[in-house]
Design a protein around this motif. Structure first.
Motif, short mmCIF file in Angstrom:
data_model
loop_
_atom_site.label_atom_id
_atom_site.label_comp_id
_atom_site.label_asym_id
_atom_site.label_seq_id
_atom_site.Cartn_x
_atom_site.Cartn_y
_atom_site.Cartn_z
N TRP A 5 0.94 -1.30 -0.06
CA TRP A 5 -0.02 -0.15 0.04
C TRP A 5 0.71 1.26 0.16
CZ3 TRP A 5 1.64 2.35 4.21
CH2 TRP A 5 2.14 1.58 5.42
N ALA A 6 2.05 1.15 0.02
CA ALA A 6 2.94 2.54 0.31
C ALA A 6 2.79 3.18 -1.15
CB ALA A 6 4.50 2.03 0.26
N LYS A 7 2.91 2.74 -2.16
CA LYS A 7 2.42 3.49 -3.25
C LYS A 7 1.23 4.30 -3.39
CE LYS A 7 2.75 3.20 -8.27
NZ LYS A 7 2.69 2.15 -9.46
N ASP A 8 0.18 3.66 -2.72
CA ASP A 8 -1.19 4.83 -2.61
C ASP A 8 -0.89 5.82 -1.68
OD1 ASP A 8 -2.47 2.50 -3.81
OD2 ASP A 8 -3.11 1.48 -2.01
N ARG A 9 -0.05 5.70 -0.77
CA ARG A 9 0.39 6.78 0.24
C ARG A 9 1.18 7.79 -0.51
NH1 ARG A 9 -2.96 4.50 2.76
NH2 ARG A 9 -2.90 4.02 5.07
N LEU A 10 2.17 7.38 -1.16
CA LEU A 10 3.20 8.17 -1.81
C LEU A 10 3.13 8.60 -3.26
CD1 LEU A 10 6.07 6.36 0.05
CD2 LEU A 10 5.09 8.60 0.72
N GLY A 11 2.74 7.97 -4.08
CA GLY A 11 2.69 8.04 -5.57
C GLY A 11 3.93 7.30 -6.08
N GLU A 12 4.05 7.35 -7.33
CA GLU A 12 5.16 6.72 -8.00
C GLU A 12 6.54 7.23 -7.73
OE1 GLU A 12 6.08 4.59 -12.37
OE2 GLU A 12 4.14 5.22 -11.72
N GLU A 13 6.32 8.56 -8.01
CA GLU A 13 7.64 9.48 -7.99
C GLU A 13 8.32 9.38 -6.77
OE1 GLU A 13 10.86 11.28 -9.42
OE2 GLU A 13 9.32 10.40 -10.51
N ARG A 14 7.77 9.52 -5.56
CA ARG A 14 8.27 9.37 -4.19
C ARG A 14 8.63 7.97 -3.85
NH1 ARG A 14 4.21 13.45 -0.56
NH2 ARG A 14 2.90 12.08 -1.82
N MET A 15 8.18 7.06 -4.39
CA MET A 15 8.70 5.78 -4.17
C MET A 15 9.90 5.32 -4.49
SD MET A 15 6.50 3.81 -2.60
CE MET A 15 7.03 2.12 -2.85
N LYS A 16 10.76 6.08 -5.37
CA LYS A 16 11.98 5.70 -5.64
C LYS A 16 12.99 6.25 -4.36
CE LYS A 16 10.92 7.33 -10.53
NZ LYS A 16 11.16 8.39 -11.67
N GLY A 17 12.66 7.22 -3.79
CA GLY A 17 13.27 7.46 -2.37
C GLY A 17 12.92 6.72 -1.08
#
Length: 544
Positions: free
Chosen positions: A411-423
């Motif tokens: 579910w992390a991508k739901d919280r952060l969106g794709e761009e922030r997942m890179k960090g």
């Protein structure tokens, strides 16, 4: 004339072979020993005396030179330095073993049923307390409220903590005990509800409103719970834990239990810091014994991603909020300035990219001359691309928990969106910046077995083997680095690398024997590896 050198040689050989063996307490032989020294060298055997390694080498060398009271034939199995958990919560784990375990529950209805089952088995409990629920696992992913709890438990207070221990739901009886009849404004926290009526949801600092009214176990009960927890930790090879944030009352209890010899596992404890208590602890100075040390403070910069309390630079991808800090930046700087003027270590929980940036920058202000302070960021979970190099620039240790990545990945991508997942969960990049990682579990948020963290760090999959090709595999780390992260690098993060963290002459004889070699077996087998023996200071404290 040629026979004379031969005679001299045979005479010397006889003298050597007849030289008396040195008496030691323990010899371990016929092993594959990962010393985790600076060369990552291997050995077959070692000798232990007075709780320390006094010799390391081949089977022939050690058994020729030493005679032991106890000998262990490792039968070719792998031996490692005793495992560290570089970020854990001993009391929370101990209490959870006496509470309702809600981990893995698939709905709030299941949560309620587990509480009912617990009450039936524990009819004398005056409060029903549990932990481990995660609404992200449920079909309806909204936070729970008190409504269903009130129907099921109208006459007894109920308090159930989320898996991250940064949110809780309480029923009306618990709110009544806390005299929480309206919705106050809480810095660094949220009381859920509408029309000034609380709905039972409490996030971060708001949890204290109910926490402070819950009865505290007796010293006798705490000791029973802690010893049971210690047994569990020893059974998975843990010899040292880093206790991440304890109150004065809990620190005093641990001092007492260790002084009495009641606890054996090593504990590097952090004081739970707040603007009110730092000065007094600094005045007291360090506390250090062979098994228990207090040399650092733990601060909490923000909450957790799962409960949307992590402080982000931009709003959440799935909610119109940035999260929040638990104190103001000015308060953090005032506290950290005090650490800089003392010898105490600073260790700060930071999840969101905003919280990480604020703490990194404040650290940097006071670490310009570094001086080997070894200040840490706990979790370092979401880092802005422009902030990674600050770990190297200011020499800040990333203290991370690999199983957070494999738990949150759903579910992390739901919280952060794709761009922030890179960090996010970028352990390899953090390792590249600082050169070391301190690995832990954050138990009871995650399971305390360090092999689970090892598996998550190198394979980036969960216990089900999901996803097939690993989660963000660009940030997987090597097995050698993962082992260092739970031994010598974790020891370094506590200023203990000269006495623990590797199998070297003069260091404490803390080691673990596993049934299989975790540096060689397939990823799929890692989580099933069992600990054969756990030894602290030459004393076997667990044997399968």
């Amino acid at each position: 004339m040629k026979t004379f050198p031969i005679i001299i040689f045979l005479f010397c050989l006889t003298i050597i072979s007849c030289s008396p063996q040195t008496k030691v307490d323990l010899i371990v032989y016929h092993a594959q020993i990962y010393t985790v020294d600076s060369a990552f060298s291997m050995a077959q055997a070692f000798a232990v005396k007075d709780g320390k390694f006094i010799a390391i080498g081949s089977d022939e060398e050690i058994q020729r030179k030493y005679k032991a009271i106890e000998k262990i034939d490792a039968q070719g199995k792998a031996i490692y330095p005793g495992f560290y958990d570089a970020h854990a919560h001993l009391f929370d784990e101990a209490e959870l073993m006496d509470q309702v375990d809600l981990n893995g529950s698939d709905s709030f209805e299941e949560v309620i049923q587990r509480v009912k089952n617990y009450q039936q088995k524990n009819p004398d409990k005056t409060w029903l307390i549990g932990g481990g629920w995660d609404q992200n696992r449920w079909k309806d992913k909204t936070f729970p409220t008190k409504d269903l709890l009130d129907k099921a438990f109208p006459d007894i207070p109920v308090y159930l903590m989320r898996v991250d221990y940064h949110a809780a739901v309480a029923n009306s009886k618990a709110l009544e005990w806390a005299k929480l009849t309206s919705i106050p404004t809480i810095r660094g926290g949220v009381v859920g509800g509408n029309n000034n009526i609380p709905n039972g949801l409490l996030i971060d600092n708001a949890m204290d409103l109910v926490n402070k009214t819950i009865p505290v176990p007796s010293e006798k009960d705490y000791l029973r719970m802690l010893k049971r927890t210690q047994d569990s930790l020893l059974s998975v090879g843990l010899t040292t834990i880093v206790d991440a944030g304890l109150s004065k009352e809990r620190l005093d209890l641990l001092k007492k239990y260790y002084r009495e010899g009641q606890l054996k596992i090593r504990d590097y404890a952090m004081i739970l810091g707040n603007p009110q208590n730092i000065k007094s602890f600094i005045e007291q100075g360090f506390y250090e014994t062979d098994r228990f040390e207090i040399k650092g403070f733990k601060l909490l910069a923000d909450g957790a991603l799962g409960s949307r309390g992590a402080c982000l630079l931009a709003h959440y991808h799935d909610a119109p909020t940035h999260g929040f800090l638990l104190h103001s930046p000015q308060e953090y700087e005032a506290m950290i300035k005090q650490f800089a003027e003392s010898k105490f270590q600073a260790n700060t929980h930071a999840i969101g990219d905003s919280a990480n940036r604020i703490i990194l920058d404040i650290y940097g202000k006071y670490l310009h001359n570094n001086g080997d302070r070894r200040w840490r960021i706990e979790h370092a979970q979401i880092i802005s691309p422009t902030d990674f190099d600050k770990f190297r620039k200011y020499q800040i240790i990333p203290s991370v928990q690999p199983t957070h990545a494999t738990s949150d990945m759903y579910w992390a991508k739901d919280r952060l969106g794709e761009e922030r997942m890179k960090g996010a969960y970028a352990y390899k990049r953090l390792l590249a910046e600082y050169g070391k990682l301190a690995l832990g579990s954050d138990f009871p948020v995650e399971h305390f077995n360090p092999i689970y963290g090892f598996h998550a760090a190198v394979a980036r999959v969960d216990k089900k083997g999901y996803p097939n090709h690993g989660f963000q595999m660009q940030d997987a780390i090597s097995r050698e680095d993962a082992l260092k992260g739970m031994t010598i690098w974790a020891a370094y993060s506590c200023f203990q690398e000269k006495k623990r963290g590797s199998i070297e002459v003069g260091k404490d004889a803390d080691f673990v024997i596993l049934e299989k070699d975790i540096l060689k077996i397939p990823n799929e087998q890692l989580r099933n590896v069992k600990t054969e023996r756990t030894v602290i200071a030459g004393e076997t404290l667990f044997k399968r």
